[in-house]
Design an enzyme around this catalytic site. Structure first.
Site, PDB file in Angstrom:
ATOM      1  N   CYS A  73       0.758  -1.168   0.089  1.00 53.66           N
ATOM      2  CA  CYS A  73      -0.120  -0.037   0.018  1.00 53.66           C
ATOM      3  C   CYS A  73       0.896   1.110  -0.104  1.00 53.66           C
ATOM      4  O   CYS A  73       1.737   1.512   0.805  1.00 53.66           O
ATOM      5  CB  CYS A  73      -0.900  -0.106   1.133  1.00 53.66           C
ATOM      6  SG  CYS A  73      -1.571   1.589   1.458  1.00 53.66           S
ATOM      7  N   CYS A  76       0.655   3.211   3.605  1.00 53.01           N
ATOM      8  CA  CYS A  76       1.197   2.653   4.838  1.00 53.01           C
ATOM      9  C   CYS A  76       1.984   1.398   4.792  1.00 53.01           C
ATOM     10  O   CYS A  76       2.497   0.918   5.773  1.00 53.01           O
ATOM     11  CB  CYS A  76       0.029   1.959   5.865  1.00 53.01           C
ATOM     12  SG  CYS A  76      -0.819   0.559   5.264  1.00 53.01           S
ATOM     13  N   CYS A 121      -6.904  -1.060   1.718  1.00 51.16           N
ATOM     14  CA  CYS A 121      -5.987  -1.588   2.621  1.00 51.16           C
ATOM     15  C   CYS A 121      -6.524  -2.037   3.726  1.00 51.16           C
ATOM     16  O   CYS A 121      -7.270  -1.152   4.616  1.00 51.16           O
ATOM     17  CB  CYS A 121      -4.896  -0.565   2.589  1.00 51.16           C
ATOM     18  SG  CYS A 121      -3.648  -0.977   3.819  1.00 51.16           S
ATOM     19  N   CYS A 124      -4.542   0.454   6.791  1.00 49.84           N
ATOM     20  CA  CYS A 124      -4.932   1.776   6.769  1.00 49.84           C
ATOM     21  C   CYS A 124      -6.377   2.428   6.319  1.00 49.84           C
ATOM     22  O   CYS A 124      -6.631   3.636   6.485  1.00 49.84           O
ATOM     23  CB  CYS A 124      -3.642   2.909   6.162  1.00 49.84           C
ATOM     24  SG  CYS A 124      -3.748   2.840   4.556  1.00 49.84           S
ATOM     25  N   CYS A 145      -8.673  -5.320  -9.807  1.00 43.51           N
ATOM     26  CA  CYS A 145      -7.992  -4.101 -10.526  1.00 43.51           C
ATOM     27  C   CYS A 145      -7.782  -3.017  -9.896  1.00 43.51           C
ATOM     28  O   CYS A 145      -8.519  -2.435  -9.010  1.00 43.51           O
ATOM     29  CB  CYS A 145      -9.352  -3.883 -11.369  1.00 43.51           C
ATOM     30  SG  CYS A 145      -8.862  -2.593 -12.837  1.00 43.51           S
TER      31      CYS A 145
HETATM   32 FE    FE Z   1      -2.530   0.961   3.706  1.00 47.06          FE
END
Ligand code: FE
Length: 157
Positions: A73, A76, A121, A124, A145
């Protein structure tokens, strides 16, 4: 007859409770204020990750990324996809047939008029992309996607 109806309702209630548990939790392990996210992220990253925006198709440099490694991510650094799960969906967005187990949370969005499953995510809560059922039938059948700008690639040593 009445008994079986009660049973069906109970079963439905149980399933909807389970579905709720799997969707976005109210609080995430990583929490930052909007001001902090704006300071940390580029304008485009902020728009996609924190405002649920979508990058233009065929613009991500990660489309051609073929090295072995982990996609984390961009907000984070939670590991969310592996290079082994990546495939060329021809959609113009980096695509994967599965996430790293337990790394994502899901939400339903109706933003463009029909139901889509949004992927965030799990650490976060930032928006990453959507999952569709038109992925490679040889593996999972799923197409995750993902906005390239929402990911960072970390090559294996
Ligand atoms: Fe994250």
């Amino acid at each position: 007859m009445r008994y079986s109806l009660m049973f069906t309702l109970l079963l439905a209630a149980t399933f909807s409770l389970q579905a709720q548990e799997k969707s976005t939790p109210k609080t995430f392990q990583v929490y930052k204020s909007d001001t902090e996210w704006k300071k940390q992220l580029s304008g485009m990253q902020y728009y996609v990750l924190r405002r649920g925006g979508t990058e233009y198709a065929f613009t991500s440099e990660l489309l051609d990324e073929k090295r072995k490694g982990t996609y984390v991510c961009a907000a984070c650094e939670n590991p969310v996809f592996r290079s082994e799960y990546k495939y060329d969906s021809k959609s113009g967005w980096p695509s994967f047939d599965r996430p790293i187990e337990g790394s994502l949370v899901y939400d339903i969005d109706y933003e463009i008029g029909y139901e889509r499953t949004e992927e965030k995510c799990g650490k976060c809560g930032s928006h990453l992309g959507h999952v569709f059922d038109d992925g490679p039938s040889a593996t999972t059948g799923k197409r995750h996607c993902i906005n390239g700008v929402a990911l960072k690639f970390v090559a294996d040593e």
